[in-house]
Design an enzyme around this catalytic site. Structure first.
Site, short mmCIF file in Angstrom:
data_model
loop_
_atom_site.label_atom_id
_atom_site.label_comp_id
_atom_site.label_asym_id
_atom_site.label_seq_id
_atom_site.Cartn_x
_atom_site.Cartn_y
_atom_site.Cartn_z
N LYS A 241 4.60 8.69 5.42
CA LYS A 241 4.19 7.29 5.41
C LYS A 241 2.68 7.14 5.32
CE LYS A 241 8.15 5.15 7.65
NZ LYS A 241 8.62 4.31 8.78
N ARG A 242 1.94 8.07 5.89
CA ARG A 242 0.49 7.95 5.82
C ARG A 242 -0.04 8.16 4.41
NH1 ARG A 242 -2.39 12.88 5.92
NH2 ARG A 242 -1.07 14.72 6.21
#
Length: 467
Positions: A241-242
Site C-alpha cells: 500500500k505504501r
C-alpha cells in the site's frame, strides 16, 4: 484462428493495479488481433466473494475503458459443467478418489517440508481399490499426473520454462463436497469459452504446468500462455500500500484520468522503442507480447502524476470541464454558476498548466465555477483589508467599466496606465486585482481571468472587494 483472451478476477477485493494491467494487456492483445476479450468472474469461493467486490471490479474496468465482449461469465454458474468433466476423467481412469484424512494430509505436508520437496501428496490412493476406503471419509477427486519425465511450456513472455514432473502432485479437481477446485474450473471455462491465449501474472506460472496436463487429460487444445512479471514499488520491493498497491478507484479519486492510467499501465513492463506517450489507438496498433519484459516493473507515483499532467493539458476541454464540474458540484455547498461551463472551457488551458491531478484543477477552478461572492484565502483577505488597496480597486472598476473592447491587450494597457499614474509597480495593482477576482493570491494570468469572467462579473467582484 480468432484470438480470444480473458480477464478472470476473483471478487474478493478491489481491482488492484496488477489486475488492471493484466486486463489491459488482454484487452489490447484481443483488439490488436481483431479478436474477442471476455470477462470472467471467478466467484467459486463463496465465503470470500462479495457483490461489493464484483461491483468495484466492474466500475474499475469501466473507468479504464476496457469494455468486454459478450456477457460476463460467472464461474459459479458452471459448476455442473465442471463436475461433468471431472466425472468423465474418473470414468476414463485419468482421475481417482482419494480418501486421505486431514491428519494424513497434514503428516504428508510436514514430511515434504522436512525433505524440502515441492511434491506433497504421496499418491497413496492412486492405484488403491476404493473398497479399502475407511468409513466416514468423503473422498476428493485427484487427477493423475505423470510420474517421471519433464514438462516444458513455451511461454510467450518467459520463453521455454521446464519443470520435472516429479515436482507436480496429483492435485485435487473436485472437493469432498463435489465442488470444483480452481484448477479444474479455470481449465474447463477457458476451453469452453475458446480462450486461445491465457495472459496473466507470473505468480500463476506454476499453475500452468498443472493446467497443461489437465488439458491433455481432457484431450483439448492447450492455449498459448503468457505470464507477465509482477509489479514492484519504485524501490524494487514487493508492491504494498505504501507503494500505491490500491484499487484503481483510489486513483480515480486522486484525480488521475483513465487515459493516463491506460498509458501508464501499458508502460509498466511493455515498451515500444523510446515512446512514453502512447494513445490508446497507438497501443492497439503496436501491442504485442514479444515486447513485454521479463523483469518486474516498478510503480512510480511521481511518474504517474507527471504523465497525468500531460494528459490534463491534452484533454478535450468539453470532456474535462464536465468531469471538473461534476466533482465541484458534488463537493461544494454552493451552486454552480449558470456560466460555469462556458467560463471553464475558456479558462481551462490556464488552469491546467501547473496541475497534476483533476482535483487540483477543481480547487483552482472555483473562480470560474461560482459567481461572486467568493471565499478569500488568508493572503487575499489580508491584502484586501488595506483601505488604500480597496480605493485602488474602486478606481480601477470605474476605469475598466468604460472599456468597450474587453480583451487582454486593452485590459493590460488600462491597468498599466493606472499603475504608472499612481507611481505603482504593476504587481502592486495586479496582486490586489487577483485577490479580488479569484479569492486567492495564485491564479492564471490576471488579464486572462478578467476576459474569461467577462465585463459584468469582473466589475461585480471588484465592487464587492472594494466596498
Amino acid at each position: 484462428m480468432t484470438v480470444v483472451t480473458r480477464f478472470a478476477p476473483s471478487p474478493t477485493g478491489y481491482l488492484h493495479i496488477g489486475g488492471a494491467r493484466t486486463a489491459l494487456f488482454n484487452w489490447l492483445f484481443a483488439r490488436h488481433h481483431g479478436g474477442k476479450y471476455v470477462l470472467r468472474v471467478e466467484d467459486t469461493d463463496k465465503k470470500r466473494s462479495t457483490q461489493d467486490a464484483i461491483d468495484k471490479i466492474f466500475e474499475g474496468l469501466s473507468w479504464l475503458g476496457l469494455e468486454h465482449d459478450g456477457d460476463v461469465v460467472f464461474q459459479s454458474q458452471n459448476a455442473g459443467r465442471h463436475a461433468e468433466v471431472a466425472a468423465q476423467l474418473l470414468a476414463e481412469g485419468k482421475a481417482y478418489h482419494c480418501y486421505c484424512s486431514p491428519e494424513e494430509l497434514a503428516e504428508m505436508r510436514e514430511k515434504a517440508k522436512e525433505g524440502g520437496s515441492t511434491r506433497v501428496y504421496d499418491n497413496r490412493w492412486r492405484d488403491r481399490d476404493p473398497s479399502e476406503a475407511p468409513a466416514g471419509i468423503e473422498p476428493v477427486l485427484r487427477i493423475k499426473m505423470p510420474l517421471d519425465g519433464e514438462t516444458t511450456i513455451s511461454d510467450l513472455v518467459q520463453g521455454d520454462v521446464t519443470r520435472t514432473n516429479d515436482t507436480l502432485d496429483d492435485f485435487v479437481i473436485l472437493r469432498s463436497d463435489g465442488t470444483p477446485t480452481y484448477m479444474l474450473a479455470v481449465v474447463v471455462d477457458d476451453h469452453d469459452m475458446g480462450a486461445t491465449h491465457v495472459i496473466r501474472g507470473d505468480d500463476h506460472l506454476n499453475n500452468a504446468f498443472r493446467q497443461y496436463h489437465l488439458y491433455q487429460a481432457c484431450g483439448w487444445d492447450i492455449p498459448e500462455f503468457a505470464h507477465i512479471p509482477l509489479i514492484h514499488g519504485a524501490d524494487g520491493a514487493k508492491m504494498s500500500k505504501r507503494h500505491g498497491a490500491l484499487g484503481v478507484d483510489h486513483y480515480a479519486d486522486l484525480g488521475i484520468l483513465p487515459e493516463t492510467m491506460r498509458n501508464y499501465l501499458l508502460r509498466l513492463g511493455w515498451s515500444h522503442g523510446d515512446d512514453e506517450i502512447i494513445s490508446t489507438e497507438q497501443a492497439i496498433e503496436w501491442f504485442d507480447l514479444g515486447s513485454v519484459g521479463r523483469s518486474p516493473a516498478r510503480f512510480d507515483m511521481d511518474r504517474l502524476l507527471n504523465l497525468n499532467a500531460h494528459y490534463l493539458k491534452e484533454a478535450d476541454p468539453a470532456q474535462l470541464s464536465g468531469i471538473i464540474m461534476a466533482l465541484a458540484d458534488e463537493t461544494s455547498d454552493k451552486s454552480l454558476s449558470t456560466h460555469a461551463q462556458t467560463r471553464l472551457i475558456a479558462g481551462l488551458s490556464g488552469l491546467v498548466q501547473r496541475a497534476k491531478t483533476v482535483n487540483e484543477v477543481v480547487d483552482s477552478a472555483s473562480l470560474y465555477l461560482f459567481d461572486a461572492p467568493l471565499p478569500f484565502n488568508d493572503k487575499a483577505r489580508s491584502m484586501l483589508a488595506e483601505p488604500e488597496t480597496r480605493n485602488h480597486l474602486s478606481e480601477l472598476a470605474q476605469i475598466l467599466g468604460t472599456i468597450t473592447l474587453w480583451d487582454e491587450s486593452q485590459l493590460d494597457t488600462a491597468v498599466r496606465e493606472y499603475a504608472d499614474r499612481n507611481e505603482l509597480k504593476l504587481g502592486q495593482v495586479a496582486q490586489p486585482l487577483r485577490a479580488a477576482l479569484t479569492g486567492s493570491n495564485v491564479s492564471p494570468g490576471i488579464f486572462e481571468v478578467m476576459v474569461v469572467l467577462g465585463h459584468d462579473e469582473t466589475l461585480k467582484r471588484l465592487e464587492l472587494a472594494s466596498s
